[in-house]
Write a protein that holds these residues in place. Sequence first.
Motif, PDB file in Angstrom:
ATOM      1  N   GLN A   6       0.841  -1.184   0.000  1.00  0.00           N
ATOM      2  CA  GLN A   6       0.000   0.000   0.000  1.00  0.00           C
ATOM      3  C   GLN A   6       0.884   1.245   0.000  1.00  0.00           C
ATOM      4  O   GLN A   6       1.959   1.249   0.605  1.00  0.00           O
ATOM      5  N   PHE A   7       0.442   2.287  -0.700  1.00  0.00           N
ATOM      6  CA  PHE A   7       1.140   3.566  -0.601  1.00  0.00           C
ATOM      7  C   PHE A   7       0.133   4.676  -0.327  1.00  0.00           C
ATOM      8  O   PHE A   7      -1.071   4.547  -0.598  1.00  0.00           O
ATOM      9  N   ALA A   8       0.630   5.760   0.236  1.00  0.00           N
ATOM     10  CA  ALA A   8      -0.189   6.928   0.533  1.00  0.00           C
ATOM     11  C   ALA A   8       0.289   8.090  -0.308  1.00  0.00           C
ATOM     12  O   ALA A   8       1.464   8.155  -0.703  1.00  0.00           O
ATOM     13  N   TYR A   9      -0.602   9.013  -0.599  1.00  0.00           N
ATOM     14  CA  TYR A   9      -0.215  10.228  -1.318  1.00  0.00           C
ATOM     15  C   TYR A   9      -0.976  11.419  -0.745  1.00  0.00           C
ATOM     16  O   TYR A   9      -2.070  11.274  -0.199  1.00  0.00           O
ATOM     17  N   ARG A  10      -0.383  12.591  -0.866  1.00  0.00           N
ATOM     18  CA  ARG A  10      -1.001  13.826  -0.383  1.00  0.00           C
ATOM     19  C   ARG A  10      -0.753  14.922  -1.409  1.00  0.00           C
ATOM     20  O   ARG A  10       0.390  15.173  -1.787  1.00  0.00           O
ATOM     21  N   SER A  11      -1.823  15.549  -1.866  1.00  0.00           N
ATOM     22  CA  SER A  11      -1.726  16.636  -2.839  1.00  0.00           C
ATOM     23  C   SER A  11      -2.444  17.862  -2.295  1.00  0.00           C
ATOM     24  O   SER A  11      -2.959  17.853  -1.174  1.00  0.00           O
ATOM     25  N   SER A  12      -2.509  18.914  -3.103  1.00  0.00           N
ATOM     26  CA  SER A  12      -3.163  20.144  -2.662  1.00  0.00           C
ATOM     27  C   SER A  12      -4.670  19.979  -2.522  1.00  0.00           C
ATOM     28  O   SER A  12      -5.325  20.773  -1.850  1.00  0.00           O
ATOM     29  N   LYS A  13      -5.219  18.935  -3.144  1.00  0.00           N
ATOM     30  CA  LYS A  13      -6.674  18.769  -3.145  1.00  0.00           C
ATOM     31  C   LYS A  13      -7.169  17.560  -2.370  1.00  0.00           C
ATOM     32  O   LYS A  13      -8.323  17.523  -1.937  1.00  0.00           O
ATOM     33  N   THR A  14      -6.335  16.557  -2.193  1.00  0.00           N
ATOM     34  CA  THR A  14      -6.835  15.329  -1.569  1.00  0.00           C
ATOM     35  C   THR A  14      -5.701  14.557  -0.913  1.00  0.00           C
ATOM     36  O   THR A  14      -4.520  14.882  -1.075  1.00  0.00           O
ATOM     37  N   ILE A  15      -6.082  13.534  -0.164  1.00  0.00           N
ATOM     38  CA  ILE A  15      -5.132  12.607   0.438  1.00  0.00           C
ATOM     39  C   ILE A  15      -5.704  11.206   0.256  1.00  0.00           C
ATOM     40  O   ILE A  15      -6.927  11.020   0.331  1.00  0.00           O
ATOM     41  N   GLY A  16      -4.845  10.224  -0.035  1.00  0.00           N
ATOM     42  CA  GLY A  16      -5.383   8.915  -0.356  1.00  0.00           C
ATOM     43  C   GLY A  16      -4.478   7.764   0.029  1.00  0.00           C
ATOM     44  O   GLY A  16      -3.279   7.933   0.238  1.00  0.00           O
ATOM     45  N   LEU A  17      -5.085   6.576   0.137  1.00  0.00           N
ATOM     46  CA  LEU A  17      -4.378   5.315   0.333  1.00  0.00           C
ATOM     47  C   LEU A  17      -4.707   4.419  -0.852  1.00  0.00           C
ATOM     48  O   LEU A  17      -5.853   4.374  -1.296  1.00  0.00           O
ATOM     49  N   VAL A  18      -3.712   3.684  -1.351  1.00  0.00           N
ATOM     50  CA  VAL A  18      -3.903   2.848  -2.535  1.00  0.00           C
ATOM     51  C   VAL A  18      -3.282   1.480  -2.278  1.00  0.00           C
ATOM     52  O   VAL A  18      -2.096   1.377  -1.934  1.00  0.00           O
ATOM     53  N   ASN A  19      -4.085   0.410  -2.428  1.00  0.00           N
ATOM     54  CA  ASN A  19      -3.589  -0.968  -2.332  1.00  0.00           C
ATOM     55  C   ASN A  19      -3.141  -1.426  -3.715  1.00  0.00           C
ATOM     56  O   ASN A  19      -3.965  -1.586  -4.619  1.00  0.00           O
ATOM     57  N   THR A  20      -1.851  -1.649  -3.887  1.00  0.00           N
ATOM     58  CA  THR A  20      -1.332  -1.961  -5.217  1.00  0.00           C
ATOM     59  C   THR A  20      -1.709  -3.357  -5.679  1.00  0.00           C
ATOM     60  O   THR A  20      -1.854  -3.591  -6.880  1.00  0.00           O
ATOM     61  N   ASN A  21      -1.848  -4.314  -4.751  1.00  0.00           N
ATOM     62  CA  ASN A  21      -2.180  -5.685  -5.158  1.00  0.00           C
ATOM     63  C   ASN A  21      -3.678  -5.906  -5.231  1.00  0.00           C
ATOM     64  O   ASN A  21      -4.147  -7.035  -5.318  1.00  0.00           O
ATOM     65  N   GLU A  22      -4.470  -4.844  -5.171  1.00  0.00           N
ATOM     66  CA  GLU A  22      -5.920  -4.913  -5.384  1.00  0.00           C
ATOM     67  C   GLU A  22      -6.307  -3.950  -6.504  1.00  0.00           C
ATOM     68  O   GLU A  22      -7.215  -3.133  -6.381  1.00  0.00           O
ATOM     69  N   ASN A  23      -5.544  -4.039  -7.587  1.00  0.00           N
ATOM     70  CA  ASN A  23      -5.763  -3.232  -8.788  1.00  0.00           C
ATOM     71  C   ASN A  23      -5.738  -1.729  -8.479  1.00  0.00           C
ATOM     72  O   ASN A  23      -6.480  -0.951  -9.054  1.00  0.00           O
ATOM     73  N   TYR A  24      -4.865  -1.368  -7.540  1.00  0.00           N
ATOM     74  CA  TYR A  24      -4.625   0.044  -7.222  1.00  0.00           C
ATOM     75  C   TYR A  24      -5.915   0.764  -6.826  1.00  0.00           C
ATOM     76  O   TYR A  24      -6.218   1.854  -7.295  1.00  0.00           O
ATOM     77  N   THR A  25      -6.663   0.127  -5.940  1.00  0.00           N
ATOM     78  CA  THR A  25      -7.886   0.733  -5.399  1.00  0.00           C
ATOM     79  C   THR A  25      -7.655   1.109  -3.938  1.00  0.00           C
ATOM     80  O   THR A  25      -6.773   0.568  -3.268  1.00  0.00           O
TER      81      THR A  25
END
Length: 575
Positions: A6-25
């Motif tokens: 899993q990776f996390a990201y943070r931008s000016s508009k949103t923040i998210g978590l993404v599971n890479t082994n679940e088709n990046y959802t």
Amino acid sequence: MSQKNQFAYRSSKTIGLVNTNENYTKPAEFEEANEPARVSCYSPNGKFFAYASGSVVVIVDAESGKTLRVLPAGNIYELGFSPLGNFLGTWERPGKEADGNPKQNMKVWNTNTGDLIFSFVQRNQTGWNLQYTVDEKLAARLVTNEIHFYETANLGKPPVFKLRVEGLSDFALSPGRNHVVAVFVPERKGAPASVRTYSIPNFTRPLSQKTFFKADKVQFKWNALGTSLLVLTQTDVDKSNKNYYGETNLYLLGITGQFDCRVDLDREGPIHDVAWNSNSKEFGIVYGYMPAKTSIFDSRANVIHNFPLAPRNTLLFSPNSRYIMLAGFGNLQGSIDVFDRLNHMKKIATVEASNCTFCEFSPDSQFLLTAVTSPRLRVDNSIKIWHITGAPMFYEESVELYQAFWRPSLLNVALMEEDSQSFSSLPSAPKAHESASKLAAKPTVKPTGAYRPPGARGQASTFSYRREELDVLSSNSTSKSQATPRQRVVPGAAPVVDKNNKKNKTNGQKVAPEPPTEVSDEKKIRSLCKKLRAIDDLKARLEKNEKLEATQVKKVESEGKVLEELKALGWNSNA
């Protein structure tokens, strides 16, 4: 049960978590923030994820994405978990309360209950958080000439131990099971700088110590077992004027006190990067003027492998200790090479990640995440994921991306290393996300010239720099050697007259020196070069994740305009 990538990201508009082994959802229960977050982080064991948004700090279960706690903490600029995730530190800018007293801007929260359990005044943003022993039994903070140690079961009560060292400026707790602390004292009144290690709480006599000159500040780098310590020293100014960022040296100390040494390097120039292998048995160094040299050393500082010279300044070992990544970021072109330790250091992949500002191995060592982030670069912000074999797996563009990073692993490193030794063939790449086709189609950026340290830009090359440039540009050296030699020109100085060409070959007349460049242009060039050096210094601070003021960010963004003005004045960075 194996942990999800899993990776996390943070931008000016949103923040998210993404599971890479679940088709990046995203995790099923994760709710994206309605307003931009200022900072975010995972706990070191990968259990929790937290972000500061508006007037609250949200703590999330990383596996499910479910919100666990909402802390009433606003205006937060820094977040940091303890090793096991039981405590969360928050830092806001210093200020005053309504009664005029200093605000207790550093706070520690219990993540299991959401209670505030400790707070105090912490003016410095550098080294703002408490440091914890790996078992979380003790926490430590630096005060004037002392380190205070607290029992985490009684945080908020007076410290149980104090270590006093006159002139103390920095410290680092060992990540090992033995409670050990390393302290640094800078040079003072002609006395050398020193690093000492102590067993907690036996402070009467150090376990080991090393004294040295040329050290205004240090970076402590413990191996994972906490048995050895690398100390990277740096001066603010290099008195030889060869390195813009000051002079660097590296020392190795064992906590038993039976071994310590300076790590001898056979190439002149700065130390760009130092990293321990996750197995704690070896470390690597990238050093020397470009093209830099990379060497792998054993735990006694003996060289066990040298890589070919290359324009690289970043070194990473994979979590399972099998792979080594060498890359050239910052002022370099962003090329990444991956080598296999189990196959005689054979190169297995080269990835072009131009303008990359962040790179990290996935916890299972099968992938690399690269990101282009703001405010270092405000264009082409994106997240890219590559398989260890170099195959593109995922690509997503973003507007003002500030962070992107892997969730840490819960797995035991020793077990991962044992598993990596059980096979020699490379793992095959899984099915890529549909966005990877865009990444594969993107053109690669080829190097356009040799790396030049910021302090040498806008000047003629010294012999040492010119020699390194010829190494990098060997393909062009033949054609350049046949061209007419260029006259050495230093901004602000009169032109150098060739002594062998004082007389005209046709009539024997002396040739008068060419008139100097107009003073006004020289002053402009000197002023603009000074601005360019200041911009490079700010960019280097951004690479270290330091916070810049708004005016400093604007100065970084003006780099293109400064280069255009210099070009209009006839200035050449490769002169």
